[in-house]
Design an enzyme around this catalytic site. Structure first.
Site, PDB file in Angstrom:
ATOM      1  N   THR A 133       0.815  -1.210   0.000  1.00 30.52           N
ATOM      2  CA  THR A 133       0.000   0.000   0.000  1.00 30.52           C
ATOM      3  C   THR A 133       0.850   1.261   0.000  1.00 30.52           C
ATOM      4  OG1 THR A 133      -1.511   1.257   1.420  1.00 30.52           O
ATOM      5  CG2 THR A 133      -0.102  -0.301   2.534  1.00 30.52           C
ATOM      6  N   ASP A 134       0.255   2.365  -0.464  1.00 29.03           N
ATOM      7  CA  ASP A 134       0.955   3.658  -0.392  1.00 29.03           C
ATOM      8  C   ASP A 134       1.027   4.183   1.037  1.00 29.03           C
ATOM      9  OD1 ASP A 134      -1.719   4.384  -0.013  1.00 29.03           O
ATOM     10  OD2 ASP A 134      -1.804   5.812  -1.666  1.00 29.03           O
ATOM     11  N   GLU A 135       0.217   3.605   1.945  1.00 26.76           N
ATOM     12  CA  GLU A 135       0.187   4.138   3.320  1.00 26.76           C
ATOM     13  C   GLU A 135       1.517   3.962   4.045  1.00 26.76           C
ATOM     14  OE1 GLU A 135      -3.213   3.520   5.724  1.00 26.76           O
ATOM     15  OE2 GLU A 135      -4.587   3.639   4.039  1.00 26.76           O
ATOM     16  N   TYR A 159      -1.944  -0.357  11.086  1.00 23.75           N
ATOM     17  CA  TYR A 159      -2.081  -1.045   9.797  1.00 23.75           C
ATOM     18  C   TYR A 159      -0.872  -0.761   8.908  1.00 23.75           C
ATOM     19  CZ  TYR A 159      -3.317  -1.554   4.875  1.00 23.75           C
ATOM     20  OH  TYR A 159      -3.281  -1.861   3.538  1.00 23.75           O
ATOM     21  N   LYS A 163       2.105  -3.256   7.471  1.00 22.54           N
ATOM     22  CA  LYS A 163       2.383  -3.478   6.046  1.00 22.54           C
ATOM     23  C   LYS A 163       3.835  -3.102   5.733  1.00 22.54           C
ATOM     24  CE  LYS A 163       0.006  -4.562   3.094  1.00 22.54           C
ATOM     25  NZ  LYS A 163      -0.323  -5.915   2.555  1.00 22.54           N
TER      26      LYS A 163
HETATM   27  P1  NAD Z   1      -9.676  -7.289   2.327  1.00 21.21           P
HETATM   28  O1  NAD Z   1      -9.656  -7.013   3.785  1.00 21.21           O
HETATM   29  O2  NAD Z   1     -10.905  -7.023   1.533  1.00 21.21           O
HETATM   30  O3  NAD Z   1      -9.271  -8.820   2.053  1.00 21.21           O
HETATM   31  C1  NAD Z   1      -8.259  -9.477   2.737  1.00 21.21           C
HETATM   32  C2  NAD Z   1      -8.443 -10.967   2.550  1.00 21.21           C
HETATM   33  O4  NAD Z   1      -7.363 -11.634   3.240  1.00 21.21           O
HETATM   34  C3  NAD Z   1      -9.743 -11.495   3.152  1.00 21.21           C
HETATM   35  O5  NAD Z   1     -10.363 -12.367   2.230  1.00 21.21           O
HETATM   36  C4  NAD Z   1      -9.287 -12.260   4.396  1.00 21.21           C
HETATM   37  O6  NAD Z   1     -10.131 -13.353   4.723  1.00 21.21           O
HETATM   38  C5  NAD Z   1      -7.904 -12.722   3.974  1.00 21.21           C
HETATM   39  N1  NAD Z   1      -7.015 -12.979   5.128  1.00 21.21           N
HETATM   40  C6  NAD Z   1      -6.856 -12.204   6.234  1.00 21.21           C
HETATM   41  N2  NAD Z   1      -5.956 -12.773   7.065  1.00 21.21           N
HETATM   42  C7  NAD Z   1      -5.530 -13.920   6.452  1.00 21.21           C
HETATM   43  C8  NAD Z   1      -4.596 -14.923   6.796  1.00 21.21           C
HETATM   44  N3  NAD Z   1      -3.918 -14.871   7.945  1.00 21.21           N
HETATM   45  N4  NAD Z   1      -4.402 -15.959   5.944  1.00 21.21           N
HETATM   46  C9  NAD Z   1      -5.106 -16.018   4.775  1.00 21.21           C
HETATM   47  N5  NAD Z   1      -6.007 -15.093   4.405  1.00 21.21           N
HETATM   48  C10 NAD Z   1      -6.218 -14.056   5.229  1.00 21.21           C
HETATM   49  O7  NAD Z   1      -8.427  -6.474   1.738  1.00 21.21           O
HETATM   50  P2  NAD Z   1      -8.205  -5.846   0.296  1.00 21.21           P
HETATM   51  O8  NAD Z   1      -8.722  -4.453   0.303  1.00 21.21           O
HETATM   52  O9  NAD Z   1      -8.679  -6.801  -0.719  1.00 21.21           O
HETATM   53  O10 NAD Z   1      -6.620  -5.762   0.283  1.00 21.21           O
HETATM   54  C11 NAD Z   1      -5.833  -6.847  -0.233  1.00 21.21           C
HETATM   55  C12 NAD Z   1      -4.364  -6.463  -0.126  1.00 21.21           C
HETATM   56  O11 NAD Z   1      -4.123  -5.256  -0.864  1.00 21.21           O
HETATM   57  C13 NAD Z   1      -3.921  -6.168   1.312  1.00 21.21           C
HETATM   58  O12 NAD Z   1      -2.619  -6.678   1.464  1.00 21.21           O
HETATM   59  C14 NAD Z   1      -3.903  -4.644   1.393  1.00 21.21           C
HETATM   60  O13 NAD Z   1      -2.938  -4.199   2.323  1.00 21.21           O
HETATM   61  C15 NAD Z   1      -3.509  -4.279  -0.020  1.00 21.21           C
HETATM   62  N6  NAD Z   1      -3.985  -2.972  -0.498  1.00 21.21           N
HETATM   63  C16 NAD Z   1      -5.289  -2.621  -0.382  1.00 21.21           C
HETATM   64  C17 NAD Z   1      -5.722  -1.385  -0.903  1.00 21.21           C
HETATM   65  C18 NAD Z   1      -7.168  -0.964  -0.828  1.00 21.21           C
HETATM   66  O14 NAD Z   1      -7.473   0.191  -1.163  1.00 21.21           O
HETATM   67  N7  NAD Z   1      -8.100  -1.816  -0.424  1.00 21.21           N
HETATM   68  C19 NAD Z   1      -4.803  -0.535  -1.532  1.00 21.21           C
HETATM   69  C20 NAD Z   1      -3.467  -0.941  -1.616  1.00 21.21           C
HETATM   70  C21 NAD Z   1      -3.070  -2.163  -1.113  1.00 21.21           C
HETATM   71  O1  DAU Z   2      -4.179   3.947   0.505  1.00 25.22           O
HETATM   72  C1  DAU Z   2      -4.384   2.562   0.424  1.00 25.22           C
HETATM   73  C2  DAU Z   2      -5.223   2.111   1.590  1.00 25.22           C
HETATM   74  O2  DAU Z   2      -6.542   2.573   1.341  1.00 25.22           O
HETATM   75  C3  DAU Z   2      -5.212   0.596   1.794  1.00 25.22           C
HETATM   76  O3  DAU Z   2      -3.911   0.195   2.115  1.00 25.22           O
HETATM   77  C4  DAU Z   2      -6.186   0.196   2.906  1.00 25.22           C
HETATM   78  O4  DAU Z   2      -6.236  -1.208   3.032  1.00 25.22           O
HETATM   79  C5  DAU Z   2      -7.550   0.717   2.549  1.00 25.22           C
HETATM   80  O5  DAU Z   2      -8.471   0.422   3.577  1.00 25.22           O
HETATM   81  C6  DAU Z   2      -7.507   2.236   2.313  1.00 25.22           C
HETATM   82  O6  DAU Z   2      -7.234   2.939   3.545  1.00 25.22           O
HETATM   83  P1  DAU Z   2      -7.973   4.313   3.924  1.00 25.22           P
HETATM   84  O7  DAU Z   2      -7.907   4.503   5.379  1.00 25.22           O
HETATM   85  O8  DAU Z   2      -7.511   5.434   3.048  1.00 25.22           O
HETATM   86  O9  DAU Z   2      -9.463   3.915   3.416  1.00 25.22           O
HETATM   87  P2  DAU Z   2     -10.912   4.138   4.100  1.00 25.22           P
HETATM   88  O10 DAU Z   2     -11.922   3.767   3.064  1.00 25.22           O
HETATM   89  O11 DAU Z   2     -11.015   3.530   5.442  1.00 25.22           O
HETATM   90  O12 DAU Z   2     -10.961   5.715   4.283  1.00 25.22           O
HETATM   91  C7  DAU Z   2     -10.792   6.601   3.170  1.00 25.22           C
HETATM   92  C8  DAU Z   2     -10.821   8.017   3.715  1.00 25.22           C
HETATM   93  O13 DAU Z   2     -12.156   8.300   4.177  1.00 25.22           O
HETATM   94  C9  DAU Z   2      -9.921   8.241   4.919  1.00 25.22           C
HETATM   95  O14 DAU Z   2      -9.376   9.555   4.859  1.00 25.22           O
HETATM   96  C10 DAU Z   2     -10.861   8.111   6.114  1.00 25.22           C
HETATM   97  C11 DAU Z   2     -12.176   8.635   5.576  1.00 25.22           C
HETATM   98  N1  DAU Z   2     -13.400   8.030   6.155  1.00 25.22           N
HETATM   99  C12 DAU Z   2     -13.494   6.678   6.222  1.00 25.22           C
HETATM  100  C13 DAU Z   2     -14.610   6.057   6.757  1.00 25.22           C
HETATM  101  C14 DAU Z   2     -14.705   4.551   6.857  1.00 25.22           C
HETATM  102  C15 DAU Z   2     -14.437   8.841   6.578  1.00 25.22           C
HETATM  103  O15 DAU Z   2     -14.349  10.098   6.477  1.00 25.22           O
HETATM  104  N2  DAU Z   2     -15.555   8.241   7.106  1.00 25.22           N
HETATM  105  C16 DAU Z   2     -15.679   6.883   7.229  1.00 25.22           C
HETATM  106  O16 DAU Z   2     -16.721   6.411   7.755  1.00 25.22           O
END
Ligand code: NAD
Ligand code: DAU
Length: 352
Positions: A133-135, A159, A163
């Site tokens: 992730t970019d975080e 988180y 990562k």
């Molecule tokens: P998600 O939470 O929707 O899915 C995660 C999946 O991993 C789930 O199906 C969960 O059951 C599985 N899991 C959790 N712990 C596990 C374990 N110990 N063993 C096997 N499986 C396990 O997450 P996502 O949004 O699909 O993110 C997937 C990956 O991409 C993560 O590594 C996250 O850090 C990364 N990522 C997410 C975003 C985003 O915006 N969602 C952006 C950049 C990177």
């Molecule tokens: O940047 C990549 C990341 O993006 C991934 O690594 C994470 O797994 C993914 O969850 C996401 O993280 P964020 O914290 O940016 O996403 P989230 O959707 O939780 O929140 C997006 C923005 O919105 C953040 O600034 C918090 C805000 N927010 C979120 C929720 C859930 C609100 O204002 N209200 C809310 O109820």
């Protein structure tokens, strides 16, 4: 040839596997622990597909992972498995440490042992692709240049710290043992199968349910949004042509404030599914307590991926968000199915 994909029942992993089978014949073994975020319904359309094998389990279960690697002999492992929600990491970091750090470590150990058993040619062709992730880069000031791959790691939440730790382990396994790794650091994804604890699906769900749309703090925080299928195409491209040991930033050049994103969703819903009273969904917006340690701005510089590997996103934010809202309108049963008792408990804890 086979891929082992972990975390494949979650949001991005499921999109990746579904897109993979739309274009490839190569079998996929899916490993997922099925936490609250994992949902087999996401993979339902693959039922009966002999090239897809789903295995429930933990990436940290060495005996299971060793067996899967020995049986299926994958040419690549793509690691999506993680705890992914920042707010949950603030309320309870332990699962994040267990899966994102300890789990990734055990997975790397299993993969290193398996890789050691391969022939010279298989060893050279093998890839461990870690999805990150970019975080990990921390927060940007307004006007500061977007994150490049050289930006120092400055994770701010449990988180992102977990990562970051996993990224460092992956890097070290290449540097020390020569394991052929690739790492991608992507910005915020959105699209189908996104669990409704995250901003975009939460707002769509709450709007349609007549509930409030919670905006943390002043809503001026900035995220850089990428449609999930563009993230999947970037991963496929990095898997195919990325330089071993390198990292690639993935992003869509779509910086938006949270308030702008929520306004856009409300306006789209006003057109596509107007409220019965004729008023705008914007009236449901409420400003709530800010997230502790809330990162102000993320922005990804994806130049390297575009220049070196020729990848470009297919969607703009406008086309991607229109598709996403349409998907949620057409799949309300999916939303209702994931909105289980445990999900409602989370909403009560976080927002009441
Ligand atoms: P998600 O939470 O929707 O899915 C995660 C999946 O991993 C789930 O199906 C969960 O059951 C599985 N899991 C959790 N712990 C596990 C374990 N110990 N063993 C096997 N499986 C396990 O997450 P996502 O949004 O699909 O993110 C997937 C990956 O991409 C993560 O590594 C996250 O850090 C990364 N990522 C997410 C975003 C985003 O915006 N969602 C952006 C950049 C990177
Ligand atoms: O940047 C990549 C990341 O993006 C991934 O690594 C994470 O797994 C993914 O969850 C996401 O993280 P964020 O914290 O940016 O996403 P989230 O959707 O939780 O929140 C997006 C923005 O919105 C953040 O600034 C918090 C805000 N927010 C979120 C929720 C859930 C609100 O204002 N209200 C809310 O109820």
């Amino acid at each position: 040839m086979t891929l082992l994909v972990t975390g494949s029942a979650g949001f991005i992993g499921a999109n990746f596997v579904l897109d993979w089978f739309a274009a490839h014949d190569e079998p996929v073994v899916s490993l997922d622990k099925l936490t609250y975020a994992g949902n087999l319904q996401n993979l339902q359309s693959l039922e009966g597909n002999p090239r897809h094998t789903f295995v429930p389990g933990d990436i940290g279960d060495a005996a299971l992972v060793d067996r899967l690697l020995a049986e299926h002999r994958p040419r690549a492992v793509i690691n999506f498995a993680a705890e992914s929600h920042v707010d949950r990491s603030i309320r309870g970091p332990e699962d994040f440490i267990q899966t994102n750090i300890v789990g990734t470590f055990h997975l790397l150990e299993s993969v290193r042992a398996y890789w050691g058993t391969l022939s010279a040619a298989e060893k050279t062709g093998f890839r461990f692709l870690h999805v990150s992730t970019d975080e990990v880069y921390g927060s940007l000031e307004p006007g500061a240049p977007a994150f490049t791959e050289q930006h120092p790691y400055q994770p701010n939440s449990p988180y992102s710290a977990s990562k970051a730790a996993s990224d460092h382990l992956v890097r070290a396994y290449h540097h020390t043992y020569g394991l052929p790794v690739l790492t991608t650091n992507c910005s915020n994804n959105y699209g189908p199968y996104h669990f409704p604890e995250k901003l975009i699906p939460l707002v769509i769900r709450n709007a349609l349910a007549g509930e409030t749309l919670p905006i943390y703090g002043d809503g001026r925080q900035i995220r850089d949004w990428l449609y999930v299928r563009d993230h999947c195409s970037a991963i496929r491209r990095v898997l195919e042509a990325g330089l071993v040991g390198e990292t690639y930033n993935v992003g869509g050049w779509n910086e938006k404030s949270n308030l702008d994103v929520v306004h856009r969703i409300c306006d789209t819903l006003d057109q596509e599914a107007p409220r019965s009273d004729g008023r705008s969904y914007r009236e449901q917006i409420r400003f709530v307590k800010d997230r502790p340690g809330h990162d102000r701005r993320y922005a990804i510089d994806a130049t390297r991926l575009e220049r070196d590997l020729g990848w470009k996103p297919a969607e703009t934010f406008e086309t991607g968000i229109a598709k996403t809202v349409r998907w949620y309108l057409d799949n309300q049963d999916w939303v209702e199915n994931v909105a289980s008792g445990a999900y409602r408990e989370w909403l009560n804890k976080q927002y009441k």
